[in-house]
Write a protein that holds these residues in place. Structure first.
Motif, PDB file in Angstrom:
ATOM      1  N   TRP A  85       0.969  -1.243  -0.109  1.00 34.70           N
ATOM      2  CA  TRP A  85      -0.041   0.023   0.066  1.00 34.70           C
ATOM      3  C   TRP A  85       0.967   1.239   0.288  1.00 34.70           C
ATOM      4  N   ASP A  87       2.722   4.812  -1.078  1.00 33.40           N
ATOM      5  CA  ASP A  87       2.101   6.142  -1.514  1.00 33.40           C
ATOM      6  C   ASP A  87       1.895   6.313  -3.051  1.00 33.40           C
ATOM      7  N   ARG A 441      -5.170   5.131   2.415  1.00 32.82           N
ATOM      8  CA  ARG A 441      -4.351   4.211   1.219  1.00 32.82           C
ATOM      9  C   ARG A 441      -5.402   3.104   0.507  1.00 32.82           C
ATOM     10  N   ARG A 462      -2.426  11.100   0.698  1.00 31.68           N
ATOM     11  CA  ARG A 462      -1.675   9.943   1.037  1.00 31.68           C
ATOM     12  C   ARG A 462      -1.614  10.009   2.583  1.00 31.68           C
TER      13      ARG A 462
END
Length: 462
Positions: A85, A87, A441, A462
């Protein structure tokens, strides 16, 4: 079959460059109904214009998957980034396959819809309503997947302001679009599916072609994700009245015990669109050799009576009888349809009826699936406590839709309720990673290449 050519560029709707190119010799600009229909039959995943494109990265993101280090070493950087997961999944200059793939399909559908009403007849291979209905259902499917990848889960309280995805309804790729809201995208998907259902027939020659049951199945999925449970089970019921019964997995078996890679009896060996219970076929666009099953998923599988485990799971290496040190994987002989399959629809009915306070209806639907997926004689579920029954239905849905692209979306919606929210933990190359319920995310980053080309598109935080 003639080769239909449509001039495209890699970023389709978000480039400032002209899309008009010289038509290659021997190819045709589609003009007649038959020409437009041929676009819809480009189902081969290796065809650049494949209408059957479906998403990939979310499979590795979900709690169904496990990516051992030795396997990850051979996986793309985007695959590794998906698993943890990250950025950003892609480099600044790289295309996001899901973004470009689905917008490619949307472009093709928009082109068809702009031309189909006035297109002259061809040789009569395709009917006008068939072509128009297929363009609508494929555009709807693409928009639905995109908004669930790059937008928040639908929330009736915030969907009118939550950012979804750009929603081009024209084929002019010189136009630029900002992000529509989640509600606007869902409204368009519903409109497209309702119109498609009016145009399409009950059956088609191939499952990669749209039908009325396919449109109804997608509507059932849409309403489930919106929390409109009555409409979800009503559409699911419509599908069941139009389709044969689920295939009984008691009628299949491994040709070579313990190793499904060598074949399953009474089971199509290769083409995904020929698998049983497929209503609307979308191919898996990633590598099934990466489909190692998480310990979390194995823990909810009855390895002695669940025929999905007994027939499709193996702890042998691919096409071998050498034990795989990485553990269990799901053989690519299984059904990984990313479109609509009957098992999902029936379990949508079960969940929606339970949430609509019809416990008995939920049990009937749940046991209808289990009767075809477990060894004959396995007891039916009789649980009537709503919370306990809901978990049983959700677990069955997870097993039935394994690696079919829904689990990531289901996690997003289930995280809205503390009773069904969960935290996911994993490691890769010695590093530990945690995904909390409601994490930002769960909403994929917009490809940076797209942001650079179109300043109207706002990036996801993010």
């Amino acid at each position: 079959m003639r080769n239909i050519y449509i001039a495209l560029i890699s970023l389709l709707l978000f480039s400032c460059e002209s899309f008009v190119e010289e038509t290659p010799k021997g190819n045709l600009i589609p003009e007649t109904i038959d020409d437009l229909g041929m676009i819809l039959d480009a189902f081969d995943p290796y065809d650049d214009n494949a209408i059957t494109y479906s998403h990939a990265n979310s499979i590795l993101m979900s709690d169904d998957s496990r990516l051992p280090d030795i396997v990850a070493s051979g996986v793309s950087s985007a695959g590794q980034n998906s698993y943890v997961w990250a950025d950003h999944l892609y480099e600044t200059t790289s295309d996001d396959r899901d973004w470009t793939g689905f917008y490619h399909v949307i472009y093709l559908c928009n082109y068809i819809l702009e031309n189909i009403d006035n297109a002259p007849e061809g040789d009569g291979v395709y009917a006008r309503n068939f072509v128009k209905g297929n363009a609508l259902i494929n555009r709807a499917n693409s928009l639905f997947v995109l908004v669930n990848l790059y937008g928040k889960h639908f929330d009736a309280n915030t969907s009118s302001t939550d950012l979804g995805v750009p929603m081009p309804l024209e084929s002019d790729i010189n136009l630029t679009y900002a992000r529509s809201t989640v509600k606007e995208v869902y409204d368009q998907v519903r409109q497209d599916l309702e119109e498609a259902a009016e145009l399409l027939s009950n059956a088609a020659d191939y499952t990669f072609q749209g039908t009325k049951p396919a449109a109804f199945g997608l509507l059932a999925r849409l309403y489930l994700y919106q929390g409109n449970y009555k409409k979800a089970w009503e559409y699911a019921e419509k599908v069941r009245t139009m389709m044969p019964e689920l295939m009984d997995y008691n009628t299949i078996g491994q040709e070579t015990p313990g190793q499904p890679d060598f074949g399953i009896t009474n089971w199509p060996p290769f083409s995904g669109w020929e698998k049983p219970d497929v209503i609307f076929y979308k191919w898996e666009s990633d590598f099934s050799s990466q489909y190692y099953v998480s310990d979390d998923l194995l823990a909810i599988m009855d390895q002695s009576s669940d025929l999905r485990f007994k027939n499709f799971f193996t702890d042998y290496k691919y096409n071998s009888f050498d034990l795989d040190p990485n553990g269990y994987r799901c053989s690519d002989i299984a059904d990984f349809n990313r479109g609509i399959s009957l098992g999902e629809v029936v379990l949508t009915e079960a969940e929606a009826k339970l949430r609509d306070n019809d416990v008995n209806g939920a049990l009937v639907a749940l046991n209808a699936v289990r009767a075809k997926r477990y060894v004959t004689g396995t007891p039916e579920i009789t649980e009537t406590n709503p919370d306990a029954l809901l978990q049983l239905i959700l677990d069955e849905r997870r097993r039935e839709t394994l690696f079919k692209g829904l689990r990531w979306f289901d996690l997003k919606r289930l995280n809205k309720d503390p009773k069904t929210a969960k935290t996911i933990n994993r490691t890769l190359f010695g590093e530990s990673y945690t995904l909390e319920p409601g994490s930002k995310r769960y909403i994929l980053p917009i490809p940076r290449k797209v942001i650079e080309l179109n300043s109207l598109i706002e990036q996801n935080p993010r």
